[in-house]
Write an enzyme that holds these catalytic residues in place. Structure first.
Site, short mmCIF file in Angstrom:
data_model
loop_
_atom_site.label_atom_id
_atom_site.label_comp_id
_atom_site.label_asym_id
_atom_site.label_seq_id
_atom_site.Cartn_x
_atom_site.Cartn_y
_atom_site.Cartn_z
NE ARG A 1 -1.07 -0.96 4.81
CZ ARG A 1 -0.27 -1.86 5.40
NH1 ARG A 1 0.34 -2.77 4.64
NH2 ARG A 1 -0.07 -1.82 6.68
CB CYS B 1 -5.40 19.99 12.37
SG CYS B 1 -6.82 19.46 11.40
CB CYS C 1 -1.33 19.01 10.77
SG CYS C 1 -1.07 18.08 9.26
NE ARG D 1 1.88 13.32 5.32
CZ ARG D 1 0.78 12.59 5.13
NH1 ARG D 1 -0.37 13.15 4.83
NH2 ARG D 1 0.84 11.27 5.24
CG ASP E 1 3.49 6.24 11.81
OD1 ASP E 1 4.50 5.56 11.55
OD2 ASP E 1 2.61 6.51 10.97
CE LYS F 1 -0.59 4.20 10.52
NZ LYS F 1 0.12 4.15 9.24
C1 LIG Z 1 -0.40 4.37 8.08
C2 LIG Z 1 0.23 4.19 6.79
C3 LIG Z 1 -0.38 3.40 5.80
C4 LIG Z 1 -1.69 2.69 6.00
O1 LIG Z 1 -1.61 1.77 7.00
P1 LIG Z 1 -2.84 0.88 7.45
O2 LIG Z 1 -2.39 0.33 8.74
O3 LIG Z 1 -3.06 -0.13 6.38
O4 LIG Z 1 -4.03 1.79 7.57
C5 LIG Z 1 0.29 3.26 4.59
N1 LIG Z 1 1.47 3.87 4.37
C6 LIG Z 1 2.06 4.64 5.29
C7 LIG Z 1 3.36 5.28 4.97
C8 LIG Z 1 1.47 4.82 6.54
O5 LIG Z 1 2.06 5.60 7.45
S1 SF4 Z 2 -3.76 17.08 6.62
FE1 SF4 Z 2 -3.31 17.97 8.62
S2 SF4 Z 2 -4.26 20.00 8.58
FE2 SF4 Z 2 -5.15 18.82 6.93
S3 SF4 Z 2 -7.02 17.95 7.78
FE3 SF4 Z 2 -5.38 16.42 8.04
S4 SF4 Z 2 -4.54 16.80 10.08
FE4 SF4 Z 2 -5.74 18.60 9.51
#
Ligand SMILES: *Cc1c(COP(=O)(O)O)cnc(C)c1O
Ligand code: SF4
Length: 346
Positions: free
Chosen positions: A94, A107, A110, A112, A308, A315
């Site tokens: 994925r 937010c 956030c 990012r 994470d 994770k």
């Molecule tokens: C969290 C994450 C996902 C999705 O993980 P799931 O546990 O399947 O929801 C995919 N790639 C990255 C880089 C992530 O941090």
């Molecule tokens: S990307 Fe960041 S700022 Fe945008 S909705 Fe998600 S948590 Fe909020």
């Protein structure tokens, strides 16, 4: 023609000056914060504020503590996992596809936040095309997660075109969209959007409610429309100090979500993003909350509590078998079996 939600976006609050006028506070000290991390609050989300410094306020109004330099600029080591700028590929099957650089409300916590709403995050058509080409050329990718920024801020034709291209890749079995739109701009969930998304089943949406007061009539209606279009809805909550870090608030939130057909999927430990230290809770707080939910609440309301880990280590579910306390040191076992020291807060 412009849709109502696009008009609403133009009316967002974007300057501390506006906050000064609206709330009779002196928001001048926030100028420096907003200059560093952009400010945007939709009128809808702003209206959910009942008092200065309440849980809605804390999520969207800048705070001088954001200028505290503690933390990491790229807490998840995402930049090392990007084969092309718009894709984060950490797990073989994925990949995250960053398709939008902006959100209806920024937010303050956030992960990012170094990027969203900034020019460095605005993606060119070329970068989107490179992202699609990468996914098409990587047959292990079964699951594409649209993220950003908020993918649902893209106009319908742009979103439709992207989804068409991803959907046409034979090895992509499912698409997910991560979006806070049902929480911050539910009016964006139009019948036309739902009809568009419905064409791409299996398509999952993970949204992001953090507080029971965000489950309004408008938010419920938006989720109902999506669910009626056959889209399974999940929720990712971030555990935030002073917003939702107690069992009462979290259980009210998760019960409320199930009532609107949204399944709590993850409860996230805050990561170490720079400018968010004041939101961090100790892991023990999260464990206590999770324990309080088990039993009293439906199993459907018990998401995985995850962290994470910094540096792209992935994770990890916060279960006793992954955590080792050695005196003052807290160690967490990654999925790969490595023990990583974690700087917990107090
Ligand atoms: C969290 C994450 C996902 C999705 O993980 P799931 O546990 O399947 O929801 C995919 N790639 C990255 C880089 C992530 O941090
Ligand atoms: S990307 Fe960041 S700022 Fe945008 S909705 Fe998600 S948590 Fe909020």
């Amino acid at each position: 023609m412009q849709e109502a939600w696009q008009q609403q976006l133009k009316e967002c609050v974007t300057t501390p000056q506006q906050l000064t006028e609206l709330f009779a506070i002196d928001a001048t000290p926030l100028e420096a914060v907003a200059a560093r991390y952009p400010l945007r609050i939709s009128r809808y989300y702003l209206d959910l504020i009942e008092a200065v410094d309440d849980p809605i306020w804390r999520q969207c109004v800048p705070d001088v503590r954001e200028l505290n330099a503690e933390g990491l600029t790229d807490p998840l080591g995402e930049e090392n996992l990007s084969p092309v700028p718009a894709v984060i590929h950490r797990y073989p099957d994925r990949a995250i596809f960053l398709v939008s650089g902006s959100c209806a409300t920024y937010c303050r916590f956030c992960t990012r936040k170094r990027k969203v709403g900034c020019s460095s995050m605005s993606l060119s058509f070329r970068e989107l095309r490179e992202g699609i080409d990468y996914i098409a050329a990587t047959p292990q990718i079964r699951d594409v997660i649209l993220s950003g920024g908020d993918p649902l801020l893209l106009p319908d034709p742009v979103l439709g075109d992207l989804l068409d291209r991803i959907h046409a890749i034979p090895h992509v079995e499912m698409i997910r969209i991560g979006s806070r739109i049902p929480v911050t701009l539910p009016q964006r969930v139009t019948d036309r959007l739902c009809a568009l998304l419905k064409r791409f089943a299996p398509l999952y949406i993970n949204t992001h409610f953090n507080h029971p007061r965000e489950i309004t009539e408008a938010a419920s209606a938006a989720c109902a429309k999506l669910a009626d279009a056959g889209i399974p809805l999940g929720n990712q909550t971030v555990l935030l100090r002073g917003v939702n870090d107690d069992p009462q608030t979290i259980s009210e939130l998760f019960r409320g979500l199930l009532k609107i057909r949204v399944k709590p999927y993850y409860l996230h430990q805050m990561d170490l993003a720079c400018g968010t230290a004041h939101f961090r809770t100790p892991i023990a707080t999260g464990l206590k909350i999770v324990k309080a939910l088990r039993g009293p609440l439906s199993g459907l309301a018990s998401p995985h509590y995850v962290i994470d880990l910094p540096g792209g280590k992935g994770k990890v579910p916060l279960l006793p078998e992954y955590i080792e306390q050695r005196g003052e040191r807290l160690l967490i076992r990654t999925q790969a079996g490595e023990l990583v020291e974690y700087q917990d807060c107090r």
